[in-house]
Design a protein around this motif. Structure first.
Motif, short mmCIF file in Angstrom:
data_model
loop_
_atom_site.label_atom_id
_atom_site.label_comp_id
_atom_site.label_asym_id
_atom_site.label_seq_id
_atom_site.Cartn_x
_atom_site.Cartn_y
_atom_site.Cartn_z
N ASP A 130 0.86 -1.21 0.00
CA ASP A 130 0.00 0.00 0.00
C ASP A 130 0.89 1.25 0.00
O ASP A 130 0.56 2.26 0.60
CB ASP A 130 -0.98 0.00 1.19
N ILE A 131 2.03 1.09 -0.70
CA ILE A 131 2.99 2.21 -0.76
C ILE A 131 2.37 3.41 -1.47
O ILE A 131 2.54 4.55 -1.05
CB ILE A 131 4.29 1.76 -1.50
N ARG A 132 1.60 3.14 -2.54
CA ARG A 132 1.04 4.25 -3.32
C ARG A 132 -0.01 5.02 -2.51
O ARG A 132 -0.04 6.24 -2.52
CB ARG A 132 0.41 3.70 -4.61
N LYS A 133 -0.85 4.28 -1.78
CA LYS A 133 -1.90 4.96 -0.99
C LYS A 133 -2.12 4.16 0.29
O LYS A 133 -2.54 2.99 0.22
CB LYS A 133 -3.20 5.01 -1.80
N GLU A 134 -1.78 4.76 1.42
CA GLU A 134 -1.88 4.06 2.71
C GLU A 134 -3.28 3.44 2.89
O GLU A 134 -4.31 4.10 2.70
CB GLU A 134 -1.57 5.04 3.86
N GLY A 135 -3.26 2.14 3.22
CA GLY A 135 -4.53 1.44 3.49
C GLY A 135 -5.13 0.79 2.26
O GLY A 135 -6.06 -0.02 2.39
#
Ligand code: 289
Ligand code: CA
Length: 188
Positions: A130-135
């Motif tokens: 979920d590096i691009r968008k947390e969660g």
């Protein structure tokens, strides 16, 4: 009233003869067609049997060759060399070997990978982050998850930076620091 030898009656008799001839030819053609269909059905049955036996033999062969550090599920194969790596190193090794980190997309695939983790008694990294968008965990392709098997209360982003995913030997998933060392395995 018509006379004997009436041309119209003669024409009709001739027409009847033509139709009877056509009917006989059709009946013959139809019976040949049915015979051919039966022969083809038999041949298809034999081929289906041969295909089934080949498929069984191939799947038995794959199981034998892949044991104990590989599993075949559907068209996918999971394999591990048994070593533990950081996410980045594991990812690199997999790519170099012509595969990628495992992306279990179904309970069956998750079960196959679980068997490897259980055999090694180690948790293994999966491909998703979920590096691009947390969660929001995604596959390396950017696609959203189609299957997940999170452990209770996971993913919890413990400590605020758990961006990778490990699969425990019991098959459940946990979000984990990418810098930790986990079993490196790949799917092809
Ligand atoms: O650093 C925290 C991790 O080791 C794990 O600790 C606990 O098992 C849970 O909080 C997990 O979610 C966490 O990833
Ligand atoms: Ca966690």
């Amino acid at each position: 009233r018509r006379e004997k030898g009436d041309p119209e009656v003669n024409d009709l008799w001739q027409w009847v003869a033509v139709l009877e001839g056509q009917l006989r030819r059709l009946q013959k053609a139809f019976s040949q067609y049915k015979k051919e269909v039966n022969v083809l059905r038999q041949r298809v049955g034999i081929l289906e049997g041969q295909l089934q036996r080949l498929q069984n033999a191939f799947s038995q062969y794959k199981r034998a060759v892949l044991f104990p550090d590989g599993r075949s599920v559907g068209e996918k194969i999971f394999k591990t060399a048994g070593s533990k790596k950081t996410f980045q190193d594991a990812q690199q090794i997999c790519t170099q070997a012509g595969g990628q980190l495992p992306s279990p997309r179904s309970a069956a695939e998750n079960e196959a990978l679980t068997q490897l983790a259980t055999a090694q008694n180690k948790s293994a990294f999966l491909s998703m982050t979920d590096i691009r968008k947390e969660g929001t965990f995604i596959y390396p392709t950017g696609e959203a998850l189609v299957y997940s098997n999170w452990a209770p209360q996971e993913p919890n982003n413990d400590g605020g930076s758990e961006n990778c995913v490990e699969i425990f030997p019991n098959g459940k998933w946990n979000d984990k620091l990418c810098g930790e060392q986990r079993l490196s395995s790949r799917e092809v």
